[in-house]
Motif scaffolding. Structure first.
Motif, PDB file in Angstrom:
ATOM      1  N   GLY A  96     -12.286  62.921  46.173  1.00  0.00           N
ATOM      2  CA  GLY A  96     -11.985  63.744  46.861  1.00  0.00           C
ATOM      3  C   GLY A  96     -11.270  64.851  47.099  1.00  0.00           C
ATOM      4  N   ALA A  97     -11.739  65.497  45.805  1.00  0.00           N
ATOM      5  CA  ALA A  97     -11.543  66.730  45.684  1.00  0.00           C
ATOM      6  C   ALA A  97     -12.477  67.823  45.958  1.00  0.00           C
ATOM      7  N   ILE A  98     -14.009  67.107  46.715  1.00  0.00           N
ATOM      8  CA  ILE A  98     -15.365  67.517  47.099  1.00  0.00           C
ATOM      9  C   ILE A  98     -13.938  67.816  49.271  1.00  0.00           C
ATOM     10  N   PHE A  99     -13.163  66.779  49.458  1.00  0.00           N
ATOM     11  CA  PHE A  99     -12.923  66.763  50.901  1.00  0.00           C
ATOM     12  C   PHE A  99     -11.309  68.096  51.229  1.00  0.00           C
ATOM     13  N   SER A 100     -10.255  67.639  49.991  1.00  0.00           N
ATOM     14  CA  SER A 100      -9.545  68.502  50.225  1.00  0.00           C
ATOM     15  C   SER A 100     -10.084  70.260  49.574  1.00  0.00           C
ATOM     16  N   SER A 161      -1.028  56.849  52.590  1.00  0.00           N
ATOM     17  CA  SER A 161      -1.806  57.938  53.376  1.00  0.00           C
ATOM     18  C   SER A 161      -2.295  58.222  52.326  1.00  0.00           C
ATOM     19  N   GLY A 162      -3.135  59.281  52.409  1.00  0.00           N
ATOM     20  CA  GLY A 162      -4.754  59.455  51.707  1.00  0.00           C
ATOM     21  C   GLY A 162      -5.227  60.986  52.313  1.00  0.00           C
ATOM     22  N   ALA A 163      -6.365  61.386  51.645  1.00  0.00           N
ATOM     23  CA  ALA A 163      -6.985  62.094  51.547  1.00  0.00           C
ATOM     24  C   ALA A 163      -6.746  62.656  53.146  1.00  0.00           C
ATOM     25  N   ARG A 164      -7.079  62.237  54.425  1.00  0.00           N
ATOM     26  CA  ARG A 164      -7.651  62.174  55.136  1.00  0.00           C
ATOM     27  C   ARG A 164      -6.186  62.848  56.219  1.00  0.00           C
ATOM     28  N   GLU A 165      -4.868  61.777  55.807  1.00  0.00           N
ATOM     29  CA  GLU A 165      -3.677  62.370  56.252  1.00  0.00           C
ATOM     30  C   GLU A 165      -3.175  63.729  55.991  1.00  0.00           C
ATOM     31  N   GLU A 166      -3.626  63.633  54.183  1.00  0.00           N
ATOM     32  CA  GLU A 166      -2.580  64.717  53.792  1.00  0.00           C
ATOM     33  C   GLU A 166      -3.580  66.081  54.814  1.00  0.00           C
ATOM     34  N   ALA A 167      -5.094  65.886  55.287  1.00  0.00           N
ATOM     35  CA  ALA A 167      -5.404  67.308  55.995  1.00  0.00           C
ATOM     36  C   ALA A 167      -5.618  67.511  56.583  1.00  0.00           C
ATOM     37  N   ALA A 168      -5.070  66.419  58.141  1.00  0.00           N
ATOM     38  CA  ALA A 168      -3.967  66.170  59.343  1.00  0.00           C
ATOM     39  C   ALA A 168      -3.285  66.762  59.284  1.00  0.00           C
ATOM     40  N   LEU A 169      -2.458  66.687  58.427  1.00  0.00           N
ATOM     41  CA  LEU A 169      -0.713  67.070  58.482  1.00  0.00           C
ATOM     42  C   LEU A 169      -0.970  68.204  57.834  1.00  0.00           C
ATOM     43  N   GLY A 170      -2.095  69.265  57.680  1.00  0.00           N
ATOM     44  CA  GLY A 170      -2.183  70.852  56.683  1.00  0.00           C
ATOM     45  C   GLY A 170      -1.370  70.127  54.984  1.00  0.00           C
ATOM     46  N   PHE A 171      -1.656  69.425  54.833  1.00  0.00           N
ATOM     47  CA  PHE A 171      -1.384  69.122  53.362  1.00  0.00           C
ATOM     48  C   PHE A 171       0.315  69.967  52.997  1.00  0.00           C
ATOM     49  N   LEU A 258      -3.194  52.323  35.422  1.00  0.00           N
ATOM     50  CA  LEU A 258      -3.051  53.049  36.453  1.00  0.00           C
ATOM     51  C   LEU A 258      -3.810  53.889  36.381  1.00  0.00           C
ATOM     52  N   SER A 259      -4.204  54.793  37.445  1.00  0.00           N
ATOM     53  CA  SER A 259      -5.222  56.158  37.678  1.00  0.00           C
ATOM     54  C   SER A 259      -4.261  56.915  39.013  1.00  0.00           C
ATOM     55  N   PRO A 260      -3.190  58.124  38.966  1.00  0.00           N
ATOM     56  CA  PRO A 260      -3.023  58.962  39.951  1.00  0.00           C
ATOM     57  C   PRO A 260      -4.037  59.707  40.453  1.00  0.00           C
ATOM     58  N   GLY A 261      -5.282  59.629  40.868  1.00  0.00           N
ATOM     59  CA  GLY A 261      -6.616  60.923  40.675  1.00  0.00           C
ATOM     60  C   GLY A 261      -6.157  60.916  42.303  1.00  0.00           C
ATOM     61  N   GLY A 262      -5.463  61.006  43.373  1.00  0.00           N
ATOM     62  CA  GLY A 262      -5.395  61.032  44.495  1.00  0.00           C
ATOM     63  C   GLY A 262      -3.934  62.359  43.974  1.00  0.00           C
ATOM     64  N   ALA A 269      -6.399  71.217  44.096  1.00  0.00           N
ATOM     65  CA  ALA A 269      -6.081  71.901  45.561  1.00  0.00           C
ATOM     66  C   ALA A 269      -5.220  72.466  45.302  1.00  0.00           C
ATOM     67  N   THR A 270      -4.098  73.047  44.587  1.00  0.00           N
ATOM     68  CA  THR A 270      -2.611  73.325  43.793  1.00  0.00           C
ATOM     69  C   THR A 270      -3.281  74.588  43.233  1.00  0.00           C
ATOM     70  N   CYS A 271      -3.680  73.976  42.465  1.00  0.00           N
ATOM     71  CA  CYS A 271      -4.468  75.234  41.579  1.00  0.00           C
ATOM     72  C   CYS A 271      -4.681  76.816  41.951  1.00  0.00           C
ATOM     73  N   LEU A 272      -5.429  75.588  43.113  1.00  0.00           N
ATOM     74  CA  LEU A 272      -6.667  76.637  44.099  1.00  0.00           C
ATOM     75  C   LEU A 272      -6.382  77.634  44.854  1.00  0.00           C
TER      76      LEU A 272
END
Length: 287
Positions: A96-100, A161-171, A258-262, A269-272
């Motif tokens: 997910g981080a590679i993508f975002s 929702s996932g990483a794809r939707e986040e990116a398409a909507l401008g995070f 439970l693992s909130p990896g997303g 990404a926020t830190c970046l």
């Protein structure tokens, strides 16, 4: 080509991944303290993964500078994923981080090439104007490949929702939720750790995390969201016993696997974004 900018951006991306790794208490996730809800990875696994990605973020920032099409960015991401899996023995630490983070680096590179002052609005605009159509198509695409990610499977099953939707909507989860939460805590005078904790809990309280759905289904997702909202309702890290509350949440997640990896990927990404926007040197030399 502005190689120094891309190199610096690549370093900030790796530092942001490291910042996410070392944050604690970080419910359900791997840190330097423990492995959270995971039995197949440790902090060392994440460090090996980061080392394998050290050139990727530089390369994708350069691609963004060159107005590379989304297909080229996707190819770089797929190559990075192969290197990651090789470094970790097949364990998915940073897909997910590679993508975002990769897309954010490309957008920042695009801004730099066009001498646009780096800002939240500029980064989001670069994403939408340069790759918006392709990202929208990527969001709605399906795969018949047996290797389709768990996140994509869960998104189709639960409509999460996932990483794809986040990116398409401008995070939106980064720019509208996590980054403001981080900045509010810093402005209140609390330290970086507190700011990142509040940012992380804000993400867990708002997003539909496909990683959580994969492990815990709808009940697990409700647990994550409710406990995060309770933490924030108590004041987050402004509460004198916030660490105890965060640890209780961590132990609950571990018991339920439970693992909130997303949310973790979005925190990195926020830190970046925060690191880049706080570093005025790249805007001061645009004149």
């Amino acid at each position: 080509m502005d190689k120094p900018f891309c190199t610096h951006l690549g370093r900030l991306a790796i530092r942001s991944l490291h910042a996410e790794l070392i944050l604690y208490p970080k419910p359900g996730l791997v840190s330097l303290v423990d492995c959270g809800s995971h039995h197949d990875m440790t902090a060392a696994t994440f460090l090996h993964s980061m080392f394998s990605l050290r050139h990727y973020f530089i390369n994708i920032a350069e691609a963004g500078m060159n107005n590379a099409p989304f297909a080229a960015l996707k190819h770089l991401g797929m190559e990075a994923e192969v290197r990651m899996l090789s470094a970790t023995g097949g364990i998915n630490t940073h897909r997910g981080a590679i993508f975002s983070l990769g897309l954010l680096c490309a957008a920042m590179g695009h801004c730099r090439a066009h001498r646009v002052t780096l800002s939240a609005r500029a980064i989001r605009s670069a994403l939408s104007t340069t790759w918006g159509g392709a990202l929208a198509g990527h969001m709605h695409s399906t795969s018949t490949d047996a290797s389709i990610s768990h996140g994509a499977q869960v998104a189709m099953h639960h409509a999460a929702s996932g990483a794809r939707e986040e990116a398409a909507l401008g995070f939106p989860s980064i720019f509208d939720i996590a980054l403001p939460a981080l900045e509010r805590t810093l402005e209140a005078g609390r330290n970086t750790t507190c700011a990142r904790i509040d940012s992380f809990f804000s993400l867990m309280a708002h997003i539909s995390d496909t990683n959580v759905y994969h492990r815990g289904g709808m009940a697990g997702a409700a647990t994550v969201r409710n406990l995060a909202q309770q933490f924030l309702a108590l004041g987050g890290t402004a509460h004198p016993n916030w660490e105890s509350h965060a640890l209780d949440c961590h132990h609950t997640f571990v018991r339920q696997r439970l693992s909130p990896g997303g949310a973790a990927d979005l925190l990195a990404a926020t830190c970046l974004v925060h690191s880049v926007l706080s570093n005025c040197r790249w805007n001061n030399d645009l004149s």
